[in-house]
Write a protein that holds these residues in place. Sequence first.
Motif, PDB file in Angstrom:
ATOM      1  N   ASN A 133      35.006  57.117  27.513  1.00  9.82           N
ATOM      2  CA  ASN A 133      33.683  57.141  27.054  1.00  9.82           C
ATOM      3  C   ASN A 133      32.145  56.184  27.698  1.00  9.82           C
ATOM      4  OD1 ASN A 133      34.253  58.917  24.200  1.00  9.82           O
ATOM      5  ND2 ASN A 133      36.135  56.983  24.455  1.00  9.82           N
ATOM      6  N   VAL A 134      32.554  55.385  27.886  1.00 12.37           N
ATOM      7  CA  VAL A 134      31.458  54.324  28.667  1.00 12.37           C
ATOM      8  C   VAL A 134      30.890  55.086  29.332  1.00 12.37           C
ATOM      9  CG1 VAL A 134      32.033  51.472  28.699  1.00 12.37           C
ATOM     10  CG2 VAL A 134      32.123  53.631  30.445  1.00 12.37           C
ATOM     11  N   PRO A 135      29.116  55.184  29.064  1.00  8.24           N
ATOM     12  CA  PRO A 135      28.296  56.284  29.871  1.00  8.24           C
ATOM     13  C   PRO A 135      27.928  55.845  31.262  1.00  8.24           C
ATOM     14  CG  PRO A 135      27.173  54.251  28.629  1.00  8.24           C
ATOM     15  CD  PRO A 135      28.545  54.199  27.950  1.00  8.24           C
ATOM     16  N   PHE A 136      29.083  55.377  32.106  1.00 10.66           N
ATOM     17  CA  PHE A 136      29.259  54.966  33.373  1.00 10.66           C
ATOM     18  C   PHE A 136      30.557  55.467  34.454  1.00 10.66           C
ATOM     19  CE2 PHE A 136      28.227  50.926  31.400  1.00 10.66           C
ATOM     20  CZ  PHE A 136      26.224  50.850  31.583  1.00 10.66           C
ATOM     21  N   LYS A 137      29.898  56.368  35.569  1.00 13.07           N
ATOM     22  CA  LYS A 137      30.765  57.312  36.775  1.00 13.07           C
ATOM     23  C   LYS A 137      31.672  55.966  36.848  1.00 13.07           C
ATOM     24  CE  LYS A 137      28.024  61.261  37.382  1.00 13.07           C
ATOM     25  NZ  LYS A 137      27.334  61.883  38.321  1.00 13.07           N
ATOM     26  N   HIS A 138      31.030  54.395  37.036  1.00 18.51           N
ATOM     27  CA  HIS A 138      31.934  53.801  38.341  1.00 18.51           C
ATOM     28  C   HIS A 138      32.791  53.204  37.604  1.00 18.51           C
ATOM     29  CE1 HIS A 138      30.819  55.915  41.796  1.00 18.51           C
ATOM     30  NE2 HIS A 138      29.158  55.927  41.015  1.00 18.51           N
ATOM     31  N   VAL A 139      34.119  52.560  36.713  1.00 19.40           N
ATOM     32  CA  VAL A 139      34.888  51.784  35.729  1.00 19.40           C
ATOM     33  C   VAL A 139      36.420  51.884  36.692  1.00 19.40           C
ATOM     34  CG1 VAL A 139      35.680  51.741  33.887  1.00 19.40           C
ATOM     35  CG2 VAL A 139      33.553  52.923  33.525  1.00 19.40           C
ATOM     36  N   ALA A 140      36.103  50.277  37.284  1.00 18.99           N
ATOM     37  CA  ALA A 140      37.468  49.633  38.138  1.00 18.99           C
ATOM     38  C   ALA A 140      38.012  48.133  36.837  1.00 18.99           C
ATOM     39  CB  ALA A 140      36.633  48.879  38.475  1.00 18.99           C
ATOM     40  N   THR A 141      39.333  48.425  36.908  1.00 15.25           N
ATOM     41  CA  THR A 141      40.022  48.027  36.197  1.00 15.25           C
ATOM     42  C   THR A 141      40.935  46.784  36.944  1.00 15.25           C
ATOM     43  OG1 THR A 141      41.815  49.111  36.450  1.00 15.25           O
ATOM     44  CG2 THR A 141      40.670  49.799  34.408  1.00 15.25           C
ATOM     45  N   THR A 142      41.055  45.692  36.583  1.00 17.01           N
ATOM     46  CA  THR A 142      42.120  44.825  37.512  1.00 17.01           C
ATOM     47  C   THR A 142      41.910  43.595  36.591  1.00 17.01           C
ATOM     48  OG1 THR A 142      41.929  42.732  39.230  1.00 17.01           O
ATOM     49  CG2 THR A 142      40.006  43.420  37.628  1.00 17.01           C
ATOM     50  N   SER A 143      43.157  42.569  36.479  1.00 16.71           N
ATOM     51  CA  SER A 143      43.488  41.970  35.837  1.00 16.71           C
ATOM     52  C   SER A 143      43.691  40.271  36.331  1.00 16.71           C
ATOM     53  CB  SER A 143      45.551  42.135  35.534  1.00 16.71           C
ATOM     54  OG  SER A 143      45.617  41.744  37.464  1.00 16.71           O
ATOM     55  N   ASN A 144      42.416  40.575  37.414  1.00 20.74           N
ATOM     56  CA  ASN A 144      41.314  39.126  38.458  1.00 20.74           C
ATOM     57  C   ASN A 144      40.294  39.066  37.250  1.00 20.74           C
ATOM     58  OD1 ASN A 144      40.717  36.800  39.736  1.00 20.74           O
ATOM     59  ND2 ASN A 144      41.952  38.156  41.383  1.00 20.74           N
ATOM     60  N   LEU A 145      40.262  38.123  37.039  1.00 24.11           N
ATOM     61  CA  LEU A 145      39.177  37.934  36.572  1.00 24.11           C
ATOM     62  C   LEU A 145      37.759  36.992  37.298  1.00 24.11           C
ATOM     63  CD1 LEU A 145      36.725  38.003  34.057  1.00 24.11           C
ATOM     64  CD2 LEU A 145      37.533  35.298  33.055  1.00 24.11           C
ATOM     65  N   SER A 146      38.163  36.116  37.800  1.00 22.49           N
ATOM     66  CA  SER A 146      37.874  35.656  38.976  1.00 22.49           C
ATOM     67  C   SER A 146      36.764  36.143  39.503  1.00 22.49           C
ATOM     68  CB  SER A 146      38.234  34.445  39.126  1.00 22.49           C
ATOM     69  OG  SER A 146      38.870  34.530  40.465  1.00 22.49           O
ATOM     70  N   ALA A 147      37.494  37.535  40.318  1.00 22.96           N
ATOM     71  CA  ALA A 147      37.233  38.214  41.023  1.00 22.96           C
ATOM     72  C   ALA A 147      36.338  39.090  40.240  1.00 22.96           C
ATOM     73  CB  ALA A 147      38.439  39.624  41.964  1.00 22.96           C
ATOM     74  N   ALA A 148      36.613  39.451  39.330  1.00 27.11           N
ATOM     75  CA  ALA A 148      35.394  40.828  38.495  1.00 27.11           C
ATOM     76  C   ALA A 148      33.775  39.927  38.641  1.00 27.11           C
ATOM     77  CB  ALA A 148      35.562  41.135  37.364  1.00 27.11           C
ATOM     78  N   LYS A 149      33.919  37.921  38.628  1.00 31.07           N
ATOM     79  CA  LYS A 149      32.986  37.613  38.216  1.00 31.07           C
ATOM     80  C   LYS A 149      32.431  37.229  39.198  1.00 31.07           C
ATOM     81  CE  LYS A 149      32.976  33.715  35.323  1.00 31.07           C
ATOM     82  NZ  LYS A 149      34.200  33.024  34.848  1.00 31.07           N
ATOM     83  N   SER A 150      32.715  37.634  40.785  1.00 36.08           N
ATOM     84  CA  SER A 150      32.275  37.347  41.837  1.00 36.08           C
ATOM     85  C   SER A 150      30.985  38.440  42.545  1.00 36.08           C
ATOM     86  CB  SER A 150      33.566  37.254  42.753  1.00 36.08           C
ATOM     87  OG  SER A 150      32.558  37.323  44.155  1.00 36.08           O
ATOM     88  N   ARG A 151      32.481  39.840  42.111  1.00 37.35           N
ATOM     89  CA  ARG A 151      31.026  41.000  42.300  1.00 37.35           C
ATOM     90  C   ARG A 151      30.143  40.878  41.374  1.00 37.35           C
ATOM     91  NH1 ARG A 151      36.638  43.287  41.939  1.00 37.35           N
ATOM     92  NH2 ARG A 151      36.394  44.189  39.961  1.00 37.35           N
ATOM     93  N   LEU A 152      30.488  40.306  39.797  1.00 39.26           N
ATOM     94  CA  LEU A 152      28.640  40.238  39.158  1.00 39.26           C
ATOM     95  C   LEU A 152      27.920  39.580  39.365  1.00 39.26           C
ATOM     96  CD1 LEU A 152      28.430  41.623  35.850  1.00 39.26           C
ATOM     97  CD2 LEU A 152      29.263  39.494  35.551  1.00 39.26           C
ATOM     98  N   SER A 153      28.759  38.373  39.836  1.00 46.26           N
ATOM     99  CA  SER A 153      27.292  38.150  40.454  1.00 46.26           C
ATOM    100  C   SER A 153      26.631  38.173  42.242  1.00 46.26           C
ATOM    101  CB  SER A 153      28.153  36.424  41.324  1.00 46.26           C
ATOM    102  OG  SER A 153      27.219  35.249  42.005  1.00 46.26           O
ATOM    103  N   LYS A 154      27.448  39.111  42.804  1.00 41.59           N
ATOM    104  CA  LYS A 154      27.012  39.463  43.650  1.00 41.59           C
ATOM    105  C   LYS A 154      25.774  40.904  43.678  1.00 41.59           C
ATOM    106  CE  LYS A 154      30.314  37.498  47.271  1.00 41.59           C
ATOM    107  NZ  LYS A 154      31.926  37.937  47.499  1.00 41.59           N
ATOM    108  N   ARG A 155      26.043  41.375  42.800  1.00 42.49           N
ATOM    109  CA  ARG A 155      25.357  42.303  42.479  1.00 42.49           C
ATOM    110  C   ARG A 155      26.672  43.800  42.259  1.00 42.49           C
ATOM    111  NH1 ARG A 155      21.475  39.288  44.040  1.00 42.49           N
ATOM    112  NH2 ARG A 155      20.164  37.489  41.893  1.00 42.49           N
ATOM    113  N   THR A 156      27.160  43.483  42.177  1.00 46.25           N
ATOM    114  CA  THR A 156      28.513  44.861  42.978  1.00 46.25           C
ATOM    115  C   THR A 156      28.438  46.068  41.555  1.00 46.25           C
ATOM    116  OG1 THR A 156      29.349  43.989  45.086  1.00 46.25           O
ATOM    117  CG2 THR A 156      30.329  45.687  43.648  1.00 46.25           C
ATOM    118  N   ASP A 157      28.813  45.193  40.841  1.00 46.44           N
ATOM    119  CA  ASP A 157      28.731  45.150  38.910  1.00 46.44           C
ATOM    120  C   ASP A 157      27.536  44.859  38.418  1.00 46.44           C
ATOM    121  OD1 ASP A 157      31.540  45.636  40.320  1.00 46.44           O
ATOM    122  OD2 ASP A 157      32.311  44.509  39.389  1.00 46.44           O
ATOM    123  N   ALA A 158      27.713  45.884  37.233  1.00 51.51           N
ATOM    124  CA  ALA A 158      27.240  45.055  36.375  1.00 51.51           C
ATOM    125  C   ALA A 158      26.878  44.325  34.839  1.00 51.51           C
ATOM    126  CB  ALA A 158      25.733  46.493  36.246  1.00 51.51           C
TER     127      ALA A 158
END
Length: 434
Positions: free
Chosen positions: A65-90
């Motif tokens: 339902n989200v208006p994004f084509k690229h949705v990844a799933t993980t259980s690793n929060l620190s890795a997700a926050k790192s991608r967020l900081s590097k601007r890979t994720d929004a």
Amino acid sequence: MKKWFKQPLAYLVMLLPAVIGAFFVLGGVPGFSKLPTSTDQLRITIVDQDQTTVTKNITQGLKDNVPFKHVATTSNLSAAKSRLSKRTDALTVQLPAGFTKDVQAGKNPKLNFYVSDSNGLLQNSITRSAINSMQDKIAAQLTTAKTTGAMAQQMAPQIARKAGAQAQANAKKQAAKQGGRMNPAAAKRMQQKMQKQVQQVIAKQTRAQAQAAAQKMTANPAFHTYHLHQFGGNYQYQMGPMFLNMGFYLGLMISSIIMSLMFMGARFAMGRWRAFLASQLTGLLATVIGPLVTIGTLRCFIHFTGGVFVFLWGNEWLFGLGAFELTFSLALLLVGLPSFVIQLPLMVSQTIAGGAIIPRQAMNGFYQWLSYHTPMYQGVYLTYNAMYGGGNGSAYSTTLWLTIAIGLIVTTLVVAIGYRSKEPRGFAKWINFN
């Protein structure tokens, strides 16, 4: 009056506003052609740390339902926050451990969003809107029949164990009443009856408890948004990096065109290589002095520490050097003033490709290419990094160093091959060093 209009400059003055206005339209307006639909290219990550049927059901519902084509799933929060900081994720959505237990207990489960503010205007606006939309979807999803079924599936094993234990206890009591005189056929019938009763009890209790848990939720989870690299509350902080770099780039572009005219006149008086060295030294000094003034002016409106000032000055110097070598090489290659026809549209295009308004993922192919190969994007995001934090600084610096190296090679070749005449002609007569 006739003498006035015999001067070509009079017609140039009349045409200049039209030409510059057309360049701004041509360089800027096409950059918005794919909006708002292209914003679906932004990437989000859902961090499911509970890993239950309920949270997997919610995760799938969000992905659908989200208006994004690229949705990844993980259980690793620190890795997700790192991608967020590097601007890979929004955006990052976290379903923490214990989420399902809170739902079953009738408590309001915690659900967290993570965003990085150290990004362009449109991306920050989109993430705020996406968070509001997802909050509504998640709250509604927790009370749907599908989620109730997921809760039932989650609760069924525990209820089955309790019901089975109760059935065994009842069977023992029944056998005790019979005094151990029950024949095998009767024992088998009683066992089948007990199994049927157990299944009915399990189904009834599971459905009832799942519905009760969903009803207790009242569609009201406890949402919280965490901001990485947060900046001030007004739009000065958001737009400051764009205007800082855009103004500095424009100043260097005009300086480079003027310097190319100076070079053309000076090479007859002092030699082309000494004139070339003098122009390079002048450009280097401009990139050192300029940021001291521009950053100092910015500091009158946006507060940052002295340490940030020094860090920002280093980044702006590198950006300025890349911008100077690019614009000076184009000015020499296109014989000074005529390069304005290429340089101005390139500068306007970089205001879009610079990423301060539109995120790179949402740009069309041309502007996205420009964002990787021209100085503005690198300068804007190095500024964001220096002022608010963020990642990928080494990638931005590498692009600028490559721009500097390529610019130097091009200007050296142009001077060596193209400027060999012995007598001043054309623009070389405009500035006389004799």
